[in-house]
Design a protein around this motif. Structure first.
Motif, short mmCIF file in Angstrom:
data_model
loop_
_atom_site.label_atom_id
_atom_site.label_comp_id
_atom_site.label_asym_id
_atom_site.label_seq_id
_atom_site.Cartn_x
_atom_site.Cartn_y
_atom_site.Cartn_z
N ALA A 1 1.36 94.69 59.58
CA ALA A 1 2.44 95.61 59.93
C ALA A 1 2.19 96.23 61.30
CB ALA A 1 2.56 96.71 58.87
N ASP A 2 0.92 96.52 61.63
CA ASP A 2 0.61 97.04 62.96
C ASP A 2 0.95 96.01 64.03
OD1 ASP A 2 -0.30 99.31 61.71
OD2 ASP A 2 -2.43 98.89 62.03
N MET B 1 3.20 93.69 63.78
CA MET B 1 4.66 93.60 63.86
C MET B 1 5.24 94.74 64.68
SD MET B 1 5.94 92.54 60.11
CE MET B 1 5.16 91.24 59.22
N ALA B 2 4.65 95.93 64.55
CA ALA B 2 5.13 97.07 65.33
C ALA B 2 4.93 96.82 66.81
CB ALA B 2 4.39 98.34 64.89
N ALA C 1 7.88 96.42 59.75
CA ALA C 1 6.63 97.16 59.99
C ALA C 1 6.71 98.56 59.41
CB ALA C 1 6.34 97.23 61.49
N ARG D 1 6.52 98.35 55.59
CA ARG D 1 5.17 98.06 55.09
C ARG D 1 4.18 99.20 55.35
NH1 ARG D 1 3.70 91.77 56.34
NH2 ARG D 1 5.30 90.85 55.01
N THR E 1 3.22 100.84 58.55
CA THR E 1 2.35 100.66 59.70
C THR E 1 1.72 101.98 60.15
OG1 THR E 1 2.22 99.83 61.95
CG2 THR E 1 4.25 100.91 61.35
N ALA F 1 6.67 101.16 66.41
CA ALA F 1 7.73 100.55 65.61
C ALA F 1 9.07 101.21 65.92
CB ALA F 1 7.41 100.67 64.12
#
Length: 91
Positions: free
Chosen positions: A19-20, A22-23, A52, A55, A57, A63
């Protein structure tokens, strides 16, 4: 005297690390989308930022910036389409 293993910090969950990533990716793609391919990169940045945030993040600021930049990409595309009366725009 009792021998025990040293205390180690709990490993981070893979989902949080993803998730990090993705951000950060949403931020970079949203920023890049202001210059090129905003019709593709804008929606991708929005989706990555939303996933993100969903989930959980740790990089919530990035994000939210990715989300805002993705929306800005689409607004820039819309503004240039209105100005040129075309479906796409170029420099």
């Amino acid at each position: 005297m009792q021998l025990t293993a040293p205390a180690t910090p709990a490993p981070r969950r893979t989902g949080t690390r993803d998730a990090d990533g993705m951000a950060v990716a949403s931020f970079i793609l949203g920023l890049l989308g202001l210059l090129v391919l905003n019709v593709f990169l804008g929606p991708i940045a929005i989706v990555l930022a939303a996933v993100a945030l969903w989930r959980g993040t740790a990089r919530r600021g990035r994000a939210f910036l990715g989300l805002a930049l993705g929306v800005a990409d689409l607004l820039v595309l819309l503004a240039f389409m209105q100005a040129d009366s075309t479906i796409s725009w170029s420099f």
